[in-house]
Each structure stands twice: as structure tokens, then as C-alpha cells.
Design a protein around this motif. Structure first.
Motif, mmCIF file in Angstrom:
data_model
loop_
_atom_site.group_PDB
_atom_site.id
_atom_site.type_symbol
_atom_site.label_atom_id
_atom_site.label_comp_id
_atom_site.label_asym_id
_atom_site.label_seq_id
_atom_site.Cartn_x
_atom_site.Cartn_y
_atom_site.Cartn_z
ATOM 1 N N ASN A 25 0.836 -1.199 0.000
ATOM 2 C CA ASN A 25 0.000 0.000 0.000
ATOM 3 C C ASN A 25 0.871 1.249 0.000
ATOM 4 O O ASN A 25 0.577 2.246 -0.662
ATOM 5 N N SER A 26 1.988 1.196 0.745
ATOM 6 C CA SER A 26 2.886 2.344 0.842
ATOM 7 C C SER A 26 3.574 2.639 -0.486
ATOM 8 O O SER A 26 3.622 3.793 -0.928
ATOM 9 N N VAL A 27 4.116 1.600 -1.129
ATOM 10 C CA VAL A 27 4.880 1.849 -2.358
ATOM 11 C C VAL A 27 3.982 2.292 -3.509
ATOM 12 O O VAL A 27 4.472 2.865 -4.494
ATOM 13 N N GLN A 28 2.654 2.056 -3.388
ATOM 14 C CA GLN A 28 1.748 2.534 -4.439
ATOM 15 C C GLN A 28 1.690 4.059 -4.499
ATOM 16 O O GLN A 28 1.203 4.626 -5.474
ATOM 17 N N GLY A 29 2.202 4.726 -3.459
ATOM 18 C CA GLY A 29 2.269 6.183 -3.487
ATOM 19 C C GLY A 29 3.511 6.709 -4.177
ATOM 20 O O GLY A 29 3.681 7.926 -4.287
ATOM 21 N N SER A 30 4.374 5.798 -4.654
ATOM 22 C CA SER A 30 5.626 6.202 -5.295
ATOM 23 C C SER A 30 5.550 6.012 -6.806
ATOM 24 O O SER A 30 5.457 4.882 -7.298
ATOM 25 N N ASP A 31 5.635 7.101 -7.555
ATOM 26 C CA ASP A 31 5.701 6.992 -9.013
ATOM 27 C C ASP A 31 6.987 6.292 -9.450
ATOM 28 O O ASP A 31 7.027 5.657 -10.508
ATOM 29 N N ASN A 32 8.047 6.431 -8.639
ATOM 30 C CA ASN A 32 9.298 5.746 -8.959
ATOM 31 C C ASN A 32 9.128 4.236 -8.980
ATOM 32 O O ASN A 32 9.712 3.539 -9.814
ATOM 33 N N GLN A 45 14.958 6.307 -6.590
ATOM 34 C CA GLN A 45 14.396 4.968 -6.452
ATOM 35 C C GLN A 45 14.467 4.449 -5.010
ATOM 36 O O GLN A 45 13.712 3.545 -4.628
ATOM 37 N N TRP A 46 15.341 5.029 -4.207
ATOM 38 C CA TRP A 46 15.436 4.583 -2.822
ATOM 39 C C TRP A 46 14.246 5.023 -1.986
ATOM 40 O O TRP A 46 14.100 4.615 -0.838
ATOM 41 N N ASP A 47 13.346 5.844 -2.558
ATOM 42 C CA ASP A 47 12.172 6.247 -1.792
ATOM 43 C C ASP A 47 11.280 5.042 -1.486
ATOM 44 O O ASP A 47 10.637 4.982 -0.447
ATOM 45 N N TRP A 48 11.242 4.067 -2.400
ATOM 46 C CA TRP A 48 10.467 2.850 -2.122
ATOM 47 C C TRP A 48 11.364 1.697 -1.656
ATOM 48 O O TRP A 48 10.927 0.845 -0.875
ATOM 49 N N LYS A 49 12.608 1.664 -2.093
ATOM 50 C CA LYS A 49 13.516 0.592 -1.671
ATOM 51 C C LYS A 49 13.743 0.612 -0.154
ATOM 52 O O LYS A 49 13.816 -0.444 0.493
ATOM 53 N N MET A 50 13.849 1.811 0.421
ATOM 54 C CA MET A 50 14.059 1.907 1.866
ATOM 55 C C MET A 50 12.836 1.411 2.633
ATOM 56 O O MET A 50 12.958 0.773 3.689
#
Length: 515
Positions: free
Chosen positions: A29-36, A174-179
Motif C-alpha cells: 500500500n505504501s509503495v503505491q504512493g511512489s511513481d518511482n 528509487q530509494w524512496d520505495w527501496k528503503m
């Protein structure tokens, strides 16, 4: 360390396994907020709704397989501790797969989620069994509250890490979702380190190889007096002996030989399916998509998700003082009615209030006052859910099965949550896209039906010793019958106050079912 404090420490180590479930249920659910993330995986968030459903539910495939066929045998063969350890270790391995998925290779990300599901299936089978086997009956409800609270702790970590990363998205890339994904390693690593230093359950030692001394040593680390140790040890030995002599099976076949066990299995299956159809599982996985119909600012949505996870921890703690005071049935019924009312009002608000169309939101959003009202109602929904269908379903499921089939039955019953989740979450994105907030009428109906189900079919298990739980479902006292086999005098539950209460509750429940 005092014995009572030791009890809590051992249980909390096991309860940390629930963080795995809460984190993974929230991380997608969290990573769905990342366009990256969408760009890296080559997924269109508007067109590929079925792919989003597949990614979200892929981990349940592994969880179902592990929960039904692997978790129980592993927990019985190696022990409850090593069942948890194996699940946490697989989660660590799979997290690296997800975080370092090659560019446009979404299959690797999905495979990682399947493996995390297997890890969860192993850990979430062994951990509640461990907690219930070490916890004294009078505080079992409070300790299992920590179990469900850790689901909220997992969500709390995931959403706040996501909020911090999303506010620095341009700098992180890309680390915005990787982290966000990588932080999933934290808790399972701590559990893997701690597990070898906590005792195995006395019930497992007796059941596995009849090791009385190991069982006595395990109980001595948890009970205050030698008399308590010896009385509980005798009750466990008697129950296990009866199960060996009278039932003569600890395999899956034993789940279907005893009518009272079959009854419990069906009741637990429906209860766990109902937990996922209350709406909480969907909100936890798709709240970002739901809130997009109210706000077009991703940062606002991320903050709301993080706050919801924070309040979820506080709301769960209500079960700490209500589960052993008012009982499991009371919590389940009040929770279901409260959730149903919340879903009814949210649907009506979404249906009766105007939708605002702007250049930034061509599909339309609600006004900010309406949005705040809807968020308040969804927080109120969480207030009703967390101590009831969140915590209490796990309590009831983990305490109603006898030791010979407990691991298999708990594994299968708890994974019915994922069976329901897999089926429903696959088409929910389309349901939401077509119906908007009106889709919440479905959850309203389910919750009212669940309240009726509990009223007519679910017996009370508050403070009933595990060895006497069979009496509630028309079975016999395993410890009492086993004591006769061993030639030992075990307190007859029919002459105790607790057993009188058990018999009364069973009679009342039977009467309701026949009305």
C-alpha cells in the motif's frame, strides 16, 4: 528476571512475528504512493488494476501453502521456536529480492512476495501456538492482545518510514520505495537473534518425545512455585496421554475424526474468513487508492495512513482490559456492529455529498470537510476493529484446539484469512474503480452478519484452561481422562468453579444455537 516478567518477555518475542504480517500488508500500500516504483516495475497505476491486485495478493499464495501444509508439521517436528525462526529467516531473504528487483523485472518482486508469504505462513502458525501454550489462562487474553497490537506496529513502521521517504522523494530517487521495503528486515532479524534464548513449550516437549524433565525445566522458567509447575505438568501429561490413547493420531486425519474438533475447525474457518471481510484488510491494502478519491495530494494520504497505524496500536490495547473481563463474544459482537455502522455512514456520506472536479483531479474528489469526516469515520472503524476482530479472532483461534492438533488447526484456520484475502483483494481494485465509496455497503452487510454469527454459534473461551477447552464443544476433559490412564489424580473440572462456568457457557451457547 521475575517469573511474570519472563512470561511476558517470552510471549512478546513470539508476538513480534505478527509485525511481519502488519508490515507486509502495509508495505505494498505504501509503495503505491511512489511513481518511482511504478516506473521501475513498468506498471500503469490507472490501467493495470488487475496486476496491482495480483501483486498485493501474491504473498498470500505462499502463506496459504505454508499455513496449510508446512507450518503445522514444522512446528510439531522441530518445535514452535524453530517454526518461527524459519519464517523470519525466509522473510529476510525475500526482502532483499524485493528491494533489489532488476529494472522492469516485476516477476522477481512477485516471487519475493510469495516467499515472504511462505515465511509468514510458518511464523504465524508457530507463534500464536507458542504464546497460548506458555501463557497462564487468566492472562492469555492480555498477552494475545500484544500479538494483534504488533500487526499495528508493523503498519506503524511501514507507514512512517514511507512518510519520511516520500517527503524526500526527489533526493532519494528509487530509494524512496527501496528503503520502505528494506526496513522489513529489522524485526525478523531481532526475532531470529532472540529465539534460541527463550524456552520451548512444555506441551511440545511432552507431545514430541515425552521429555518430562525438559518440560519441567521449561515451566520452571515461567511459573512462580514448584507446585504450579507440577500441577500444570501433570495436566499436560494427562491430556497428551489421553490424546495418544483415545485419538491415537496427531496428523491431519485427527482434525476430522472427532466431531467436536470438526465443529471447532468450521467455526474457526468462518471466523477467520470474516476477519478479512470486515473491511480492515482491504483498507490496510488499498487505503491509498480509497483516499485518492478524496485528496489528490500523496503527502496528505501518506500522513493519514501513518496516523491510522499509530492510532491502531492504541486502539488494540483496549483488548488488554476487555478480553478477559467481558469475554471474547462480547468484543466480537460489539466490534462487528460498530464497524457495520461506520461503513454505513461512510457510504452514505460518499453517496450524498458532491464531487468536485478540477484540472488536478479530472476524475473528481470530495471537499476537504467531507474528506475529514470520512477519515474520522474510518479511524472510528479501526477503533472497533482492533480489539475485536483484530485481536480476539486470533485469541479464540489459538486457544480452542487440543495440543495434538493445535499447530495444524491454527495454521489452517489462520490462513483462511489469506484465502479470503486472495479472492476478494484480486477484484477489489475494479470494485472500487466502478462503485467508489459505495462499495463499502458490502462491508456494512458483512459486519452485521458476523455479529449474528458470533451470537448464535461462538462459545465463550475466557479464562478456560487449554486442557479443558474440549468441554465447551461437547468433548471430554483431556487432562481428566488422561489422569485416569496415568493413574494420577487430576483435578476434575466438573467440580471446580471454572468448570461450572464452562459448562454453563456451553449450555447457554447450545441453547442459542437451537433457538
Amino acid at each position: 528476571m521475575g517469573k511474570k516478567l519472563a512470561n511476558w518477555y517470552f510471549a512478546i518475542v513470539a508476538a513480534l512475528c505478527m509485525v511481519l504480517y502488519g508490515y507486509d500488508a502495509s508495505v505494498f500500500n505504501s509503495v503505491q504512493g511512489s511513481d518511482n516504483w511504478f516506473e521501475w516495475m513498468n506498471v500503469d497505476k490507472d490501467k493495470d488494476t488487475q496486476m496491482l491486485g495480483l501483486i498485493n495478493t501474491s504473498y498470500t499464495i505462499g502463506a496459504i501453502i505454508a499455513g496449510f501444509f508446512l507450518g503445522g508439521p514444522l512446528a510439531d517436528y522441530l518445535g514452535r521456536r524453530w517454526g518461527m525462526w524459519a519464517g523470519c529467516f525466509l522473510t529476510i531473504v525475500a526482502t532483499f529480492m524485493q528491494a533489489f528487483t532488476p529494472h522492469h523485472k516485476i516477476g522477481v518482486f512477485i516471487a519475493g512476495r510469495v516467499i515472504i508469504g511462505i515465511g509468514q505462513g510458518l511464523a504465524l502458525t508457530a507463534a500464536p501456538v507458542y504464546i497460548n501454550e506458555i501463557a497462564p489462562a487468566e492472562i492469555r487474553g492480555r498477552i494475545m492482545t500484544i500479538w494483534q497490537m504488533n500487526y499495528s506496529v508493523g503498519s506503524f513502521i511501514a507507514y512512517w518510514v514511507n512518510y519520511a521517504c516520500s517527503s524526500r522523494r526527489e533526493r532519494l530517487g528509487q530509494w524512496d520505495w527501496k528503503m520502505v521495503v528494506m526496513f522489513q528486515i529489522l524485526v525478523p532479524a531481532l526475532v531470529c537473534i532472540a529465539l534460541p534464548f527463550i524456552p520451548e513449550t512444555a506441551r511440545w516437549h511432552i507431545k514430541k518425545n515425552g521429555n518430562i524433565e525438559a518440560a519441567r525445566a521449561s515451566l520452571a522458567r515461567m511459573r512462580d512455585t514448584e507446585q504450579e509447575v507440577e500441577e500444570e505438568l501433570l495436566a499436560i501429561r494427562s491430556a497428551v496421554e489421553y490424546e495418544k490413547e483415545a485419538i491415537s493420531s496427531t496428523s491431519y486425519a485427527a482434525l476430522f475424526r472427532d466431531p467436536s474438533v470438526r465443529k471447532r475447525l468450521i467455526l474457526a474457518f468462518i471466523l477467520n474468513i470474516g476477519q478479512q471481510l470486515t473491511g480492515q484488510g482491504t483498507l490496510n491494502s488499498y487505503s491509498t487508492s480509497i483516499y485518492r478519491q478524496i485528496w489528490n495530494n500523496p503527502q496528505t494520504i501518506n500522513l493519514i495512513n501513518a496516523l491510522n497505524a499509530t492510532f491502531g496500536i492504541l486502539f488494540t490495547l483496549n483488548a488488554m482490559w476487555t478480553s478477559d473481563r467481558y469475554g471474547r463474544r462480547w468484543l466480537l459482537i460489539v466490534g462487528a456492529i460498530g464497524m457495520g455502522v461506520c461503513m454505513l455512514i461512510v457510504s452514505l456520506v460518499g453517496l450524498k455529498t458532491p464531487t468536485v472536479y478540477t484540472e488536478e483531479s479530472p476524475d473528481g474528489v470530495k471537499s476537504e470537510p467531507v474528506g475529514i469526516g470520512i477519515v474520522f469515520l474510518l479511524f472510528l472503524f479501526t477503533f472497533f476493529y482492533k480489539p475485536s476482530w483484530g485481536a480476539t479472532v486470533w485469541m479464540w483461534t489459538a486457544e480452542v484446539f487440543s495440543v495434538n492438533i493445535r499447530a495444524q488447526a491454527v495454521g489452517m484456520s489462520s490462513q483462511m484469512q489469506n484465502v479470503a484475502n486472495t479472492i476478494f483483494q484480486q477484484f477489489f481494485p475494479e470494485f472500487l474503480a466502478n462503485e467508489g465509496l459505495k462499495c463499502l455497503f458490502f462491508f456494512m452487510s458483512v459486519n452485521f452478519c458476523l455479529a449474528a454469527y458470533v451470537w448464535f454459534f461462538i462459545p465463550e473461551t475466557k479464562q478456560v484452561p487449554l486442557e479443558e477447552i474440549d468441554v465447551l464443544f461437547g468433548g471430554v476433559s483431556h487432562s481428566g481422562k488422561g489422569g485416569d490412564i496415568l493413574g494420577e489424580k487430576v483435578a476434575d473440572p466438573s467440580t471446580t468453579k471454572d468448570a461450572a462456568e464452562v459448562t454453563a457457557v456451553h449450555a447457554a451457547t447450545t441453547e442459542k444455537q437451537t433457538v
